[in-house]
Design a protein around this motif. Structure first.
Motif, short mmCIF file in Angstrom:
data_model
loop_
_atom_site.label_atom_id
_atom_site.label_comp_id
_atom_site.label_asym_id
_atom_site.label_seq_id
_atom_site.Cartn_x
_atom_site.Cartn_y
_atom_site.Cartn_z
N HIS A 45 0.90 -0.94 0.16
CA HIS A 45 0.24 -0.04 0.19
C HIS A 45 0.88 1.12 0.26
O HIS A 45 0.30 2.12 -1.02
CB HIS A 45 -0.93 -0.07 0.89
CG HIS A 45 -1.77 1.23 1.94
ND1 HIS A 45 -3.23 1.66 0.91
CD2 HIS A 45 -1.52 2.31 1.58
CE1 HIS A 45 -3.68 2.67 0.71
NE2 HIS A 45 -3.01 2.97 1.51
N THR A 61 -6.42 2.15 -4.95
CA THR A 61 -5.79 1.71 -4.83
C THR A 61 -5.92 0.39 -4.41
O THR A 61 -5.05 -0.66 -3.94
CB THR A 61 -4.74 2.13 -3.76
OG1 THR A 61 -5.11 3.84 -4.15
CG2 THR A 61 -3.48 1.88 -2.59
N LYS A 62 -6.61 -0.33 -3.42
CA LYS A 62 -7.90 -0.83 -3.10
C LYS A 62 -7.89 -2.04 -4.13
O LYS A 62 -6.95 -3.54 -3.45
CB LYS A 62 -8.87 -0.61 -1.94
CG LYS A 62 -9.22 -2.17 -1.60
CD LYS A 62 -10.42 -1.58 -0.28
CE LYS A 62 -11.12 -0.66 0.33
NZ LYS A 62 -12.16 -0.37 0.92
N ARG A 65 -4.13 -3.33 -4.87
CA ARG A 65 -3.63 -4.27 -3.81
C ARG A 65 -3.48 -5.85 -4.38
O ARG A 65 -3.06 -5.93 -3.59
CB ARG A 65 -3.91 -2.95 -2.66
CG ARG A 65 -2.62 -3.49 -1.73
CD ARG A 65 -3.18 -3.24 -0.21
NE ARG A 65 -4.15 -3.56 0.74
CZ ARG A 65 -4.72 -2.16 0.66
NH1 ARG A 65 -4.35 -1.13 -0.56
NH2 ARG A 65 -6.60 -2.60 1.19
#
Length: 215
Positions: A45, A61-62, A65
Motif C-alpha cells: 500500500h 488503490t484497494k 493492491r
C-alpha cells in the motif's frame, strides 16, 4: 539473488501493465527498486501511494493492491518475465542522455553556490551532508531524478542539473539547506549561505541575479 524480491518485481510488472504505459511502468519499477526493496509484500500500500501520481485518474488503490496480492501467490510461470533488463536499459539511457544536455545560466549559478558551500565543509562534514541529503532526496525525488541529483553531488558536474526545471531545483536547494542545518546548525548554515551568496554577487552580478530564482 533474492527470489522474493524478484517475485515482487515480476508481480508489479504483471499488474501495472494493465494501467500504465511502458515509460510509467519503468518509473514505477525504479521507485520499487530504490525505496521498497526488501520490504514485505504487505507493505505494498505504501508503494502504491508513492506511485499514485503516475495514474491519469485517482486510482483505486484497494483494487490494485488486491490484484497484486492475487498475483503474488501465483506460480512463477504465470507472471510476466523479470523486467530487470528493461530497467537496466532505461538507467543506461538516462545516464547517457545527461551528457547531451547543457545547463542554463541559472543552473550554472546554482551549481556555483552549491560547489562553494561544499568546499567550505570539511571531509567529515561533507560525509555527513551526503548522508543527510541521501535521506531527504529519497523522500522528495524518485527514480532517475534521485539518481541524477545523487550523481551531481558526487561528481560536482552541473550537466546533471540540466534535467530539472526551476521548481525541482528550488526543492533540491531546500533539501541542501535543511541538510546543512542538520549537520552544521542553523546559525552556521545561514552564515555559510550568506557568505557564499555575497561572494558570488560580488564576483559577478549577473550570476548573482540568476540565483534569486532558487533562494
Amino acid at each position: 539473488m533474492d527470489q522474493q524480491h524478484v517475485l515482487q518485481r515480476r508481480a508489479i510488472y504483471t499488474v501495472l501493465q494493465e494501467w500504465l504505459n511502458e515509460e510509467q511502468i519503468i518509473e514505477a519499477l525504479m521507485v520499487f527498486e530504490e525505496h521498497h526493496k526488501g520490504k514485505p509484500s504487505i507493505a505494498i500500500h505504501e508503494y502504491l501511494t508513492r506511485i499514485g501520481h503516475l495514474f491519469d485518474q485517482k486510482m483505486d488503490t484497494k483494487h490494485i493492491r488486491r490484484r497484486l496480492m492475487e498475483v503474488l501467490v501465483r506460480r512463477s510461470h504465470d507472471l510476466a518475465p523479470d523486467p530487470m533488463p528493461l530497467l537496466l536499459r532505461a538507467r543506461a539511457k538516462s545516464a547517457s542522455d545527461v551528457f547531451d544536455l547543457k545547463p542554463t545560466e541559472s543552473q550554472l549559478a546554482l551549481h556555483k553556490l552549491i560547489s562553494e558551500l561544499m568546499r567550505k565543509a570539511s571531509a567529515g562534514q561533507r560525509k555527513q551532508l551526503h548522508e543527510q541529503l541521501a535521506k531527504q532526496l529519497g523522500k522528495r525525488f524518485m527514480n532517475g531524478s534521485y539518481d541524477s541529483l545523487a550523481q551531481y553531488l558526487l561528481s560536482d558536474n552541473p550537466q546533471y542539473l540540466a534535467r530539472f526545471d526551476d521548481k525541482a531545483l528550488q526543492d533540491f536547494f531546500t533539501v541542501i539547506y535543511v541538510a546543512c542545518c542538520e549537520v552544521l546548525g542553523p546559525v552556521k548554515t545561514d552564515q555559510w549561505f550568506g557568505s557564499a551568496v555575497y561572494q558570488i554577487r560580488q564576483q559577478d552580478s549577473v550570476v548573482g541575479e540568476q540565483l534569486n530564482r532558487f533562494l
